[in-house]
Design a protein around this motif. Structure first.
Motif, PDB file in Angstrom:
ATOM      1  N   ARG A 111       0.838  -1.206   0.000  1.00 40.61           N
ATOM      2  CA  ARG A 111       0.000   0.000   0.000  1.00 40.61           C
ATOM      3  C   ARG A 111       0.865   1.244   0.000  1.00 40.61           C
ATOM      4  N   TYR A 112       1.922   1.201   0.794  1.00 37.27           N
ATOM      5  CA  TYR A 112       2.801   2.363   0.928  1.00 37.27           C
ATOM      6  C   TYR A 112       3.461   2.701  -0.406  1.00 37.27           C
ATOM      7  N   ALA A 168       0.933   3.947  -3.111  1.00 36.48           N
ATOM      8  CA  ALA A 168       0.427   5.293  -2.838  1.00 36.48           C
ATOM      9  C   ALA A 168       1.496   6.349  -3.114  1.00 36.48           C
ATOM     10  N   GLY A 216       1.273   9.178  -5.907  1.00 33.88           N
ATOM     11  CA  GLY A 216       1.424  10.556  -5.446  1.00 33.88           C
ATOM     12  C   GLY A 216       2.456  11.311  -6.262  1.00 33.88           C
ATOM     13  N   LEU A 261      -3.004  10.875  -1.517  1.00 36.01           N
ATOM     14  CA  LEU A 261      -2.326   9.585  -1.669  1.00 36.01           C
ATOM     15  C   LEU A 261      -1.203   9.429  -0.638  1.00 36.01           C
ATOM     16  N   TYR A 262      -0.486  10.503  -0.357  1.00 35.78           N
ATOM     17  CA  TYR A 262       0.542  10.438   0.685  1.00 35.78           C
ATOM     18  C   TYR A 262      -0.089  10.200   2.055  1.00 35.78           C
ATOM     19  N   VAL A 265      -2.760   8.424   2.562  1.00 37.75           N
ATOM     20  CA  VAL A 265      -3.045   6.992   2.542  1.00 37.75           C
ATOM     21  C   VAL A 265      -1.780   6.195   2.880  1.00 37.75           C
ATOM     22  N   ALA A 266      -0.656   6.604   2.312  1.00 43.17           N
ATOM     23  CA  ALA A 266       0.604   5.911   2.575  1.00 43.17           C
ATOM     24  C   ALA A 266       1.011   6.033   4.039  1.00 43.17           C
TER      25      ALA A 266
END
Length: 225
Positions: free
Chosen positions: A47-48, A51, A55, A86-87, A89-90
């Motif tokens: 996920r990281y 994202a 981003g 997005l960041y 989310v990360a």
């Protein structure tokens, strides 16, 4: 080197917007995307990493739009807003550490009051939302840093990257909507490229830690957590 090419060649010329300007401005972000893709190829998706990659891609779109800021500023703002989302989310994980937000709210209020006289009606609400998103990104990056346990250098890199992003956008906002800042473009782009570099590099160990956990026995995983 690609960022230096933009800083030393393009900015001093004060050239009119052009495809060459887009190419030079976006080239550092393209290299950072390739860097993250190499890490993903080696360690696999997470996920990281996904994202952060997305981003960076949206940031590149934002950079391209802001080359033609007179016509596409709102699109650039929207692209960077998605990048910050997005960041977020990360960076999102426990603990939430809601108290951190109380440190950011005074900054947000003072800053917004300072620049709002120069903000057009068209940008008023998008600007408010953007400010919330970038401060939320910084909040989530800071919440990942723990005092009781050792914090990985990559988490620190992500936090410093988020902080530099805020510095870059603060100078940009003041220069555009309030008072001219000497050498503003150099300050904005230098802090921006450093921010994106630190955020991109933070992918390395996050992927490495994911791989390490995947190879652990279940009992060892519980101990590591």
């Amino acid at each position: 080197m690609s960022s230096l090419l933009y800083l030393l060649h393009w900015i001093p010329q004060e050239n009119e917007p052009s495809p060459l300007g887009i190419f030079l401005k976006c080239l550092p972000i393209v290299f950072l995307c390739l860097y993250v893709l190499i890490q993903i190829h080696h360690y696999g998706f997470s996920r990281y990493s996904l994202a952060i990659l997305l981003g960076l891609l949206f940031s590149g779109v934002g950079d391209a739009c802001l080359v033609y800021a007179k016509d596409y500023f709102i699109f650039g703002l929207a692209s960077f807003a998605v990048a910050h989302l997005l960041y977020i989310v990360a960076f999102h994980e426990r603990p939430m550490w809601w108290t951190f937000m109380f440190f950011y709210l005074p900054y947000y209020i003072v800053m917004w009051q300072y620049i709002v006289p120069g903000v057009s009606a068209k940008l008023f609400y998008p600007g408010m939302v953007y400010g919330v998103l970038i401060l939320t990104m910084l909040w989530r990056a800071m919440a990942r840093i723990t005092i009781s346990n050792k914090t990985s250098w990559t988490r620190l890199y992500a936090f410093f990257g988020a902080a530099l992003f805020l510095v870059s956008d603060t100078v940009l906002s003041v220069n555009l909507f309030a008072d001219p800042v000497p050498h503003a473009q150099y300050i904005i782009m230098t802090t921006y490229y450093l921010a994106q570099l630190l955020i991109a590099v933070s992918v390395v160990k996050e992927l490495g830690q994911t791989e390490k956990l995947d190879n652990m026995l279940p009992s060892d995983k519980l101990k590591s957590l």
